[in-house]
Motif scaffolding. Structure first.
Motif, PDB file in Angstrom:
ATOM      1  N   ALA A  93       1.498 -17.082  32.299  1.00 17.79           N
ATOM      2  CA  ALA A  93       1.620 -18.412  31.691  1.00 17.79           C
ATOM      3  C   ALA A  93       2.598 -19.280  32.478  1.00 17.79           C
ATOM      4  O   ALA A  93       2.301 -20.442  32.784  1.00 17.79           O
ATOM      5  CB  ALA A  93       2.067 -18.287  30.235  1.00 17.79           C
ATOM      6  N   LYS A  94       3.744 -18.711  32.818  1.00 21.46           N
ATOM      7  CA  LYS A  94       4.756 -19.461  33.568  1.00 21.46           C
ATOM      8  C   LYS A  94       4.201 -19.909  34.924  1.00 21.46           C
ATOM      9  O   LYS A  94       4.342 -21.069  35.312  1.00 21.46           O
ATOM     10  CB  LYS A  94       6.004 -18.597  33.778  1.00 21.46           C
ATOM     11  N   GLU A  95       3.561 -18.990  35.620  1.00 24.64           N
ATOM     12  CA  GLU A  95       3.011 -19.286  36.948  1.00 24.64           C
ATOM     13  C   GLU A  95       1.897 -20.337  36.872  1.00 24.64           C
ATOM     14  O   GLU A  95       1.756 -21.156  37.775  1.00 24.64           O
ATOM     15  CB  GLU A  95       2.485 -17.978  37.523  1.00 24.64           C
ATOM     16  N   LEU A  96       1.124 -20.317  35.787  1.00 25.76           N
ATOM     17  CA  LEU A  96       0.034 -21.278  35.627  1.00 25.76           C
ATOM     18  C   LEU A  96       0.510 -22.609  35.060  1.00 25.76           C
ATOM     19  O   LEU A  96      -0.258 -23.570  35.000  1.00 25.76           O
ATOM     20  CB  LEU A  96      -1.058 -20.700  34.725  1.00 25.76           C
ATOM     21  N   GLY A  97       1.761 -22.630  34.619  1.00 27.04           N
ATOM     22  CA  GLY A  97       2.313 -23.870  34.069  1.00 27.04           C
ATOM     23  C   GLY A  97       1.804 -24.192  32.672  1.00 27.04           C
ATOM     24  O   GLY A  97       1.651 -25.363  32.324  1.00 27.04           O
TER      25      GLY A  97
END
Length: 189
Positions: A36-40
């Protein structure tokens, strides 16, 4: 006026972005929170589209297969004879070698995490493999499933060998050998 979201398009975008993350870090080492963090996006948004990491992977496999077929057929065009069709497959593989290496590494990591039995009994993976072979048989315009299996195994093996030996193994030379072998097998050579 509220923003209209094409949920299917957005889901596919998330899948493709997750491939890059999986390819760089491996399936085993990333969590849903990291994805989730990496995908924003928020973890809530990610869970809205995918119940877990395995679902992301399996949906990604399906999406990749469909997109690879579309890309290959668009690139290959209308080719008449089996030898030229095989050459087109080899050329497509060579052109997309880095992508296919990342895919093999990701699938291997998934296999290692899930285990042989889970992978071999996974209906989605079985369906994707079956569809891929059917598409290959249709593309080559042959009936012999053994040929489809051989071509897939040959190309996957070639990619794996090139991971460790690089330019020492030539797509062109190996592709021509594949053409000759299939032609002889089919009685055309």
């Amino acid at each position: 006026m509220p923003k209209i979201v094409d949920h299917e398009k957005y889901r596919k975008e998330l899948l493709w972005k997750s491939f890059d993350l999986f390819a760089s870090k491996g399936y085993a080492s990333v969590t849903m929170r990291e994805i989730a963090k990496e995908l924003g996006v928020s973890t809530g948004t990610l869970y809205h589209y995918f119940p877990n990491k395995e679902a992301i992977f399996l949906q990604l496999v399906e999406e990749q297969y469909q997109q690879e077929i579309i890309n290959f057929l668009a690139e290959a065009g209308d080719i008449k004879y089996v030898p030229e069709r095989i050459r087109a497959l080899v050329n497509f593989t060579e052109k997309n070698e880095e992508y296919f290496i990342n895919q093999i590494l990701l699938w291997s990591d998934f296999y290692q995490q899930q285990g042989k039995s889970e992978v071999l009994n996974n209906e989605i993976l079985k369906q994707v493999a079956q569809k891929m072979r059917e598409e290959l048989l249709e593309y080559l315009e042959i009936q012999d499933k053994t040929i489809a299996d051989f071509v897939v195994n040959f190309l996957n093996g070639l990619i794996c060998v090139r991971m460790f030996e690089g330019e020492m193994v030539s797509y062109e030379e190996q592709g021509e050998l594949l053409v000759k072998m299939v032609s002889v097998y089919l009685g055309n050579g």
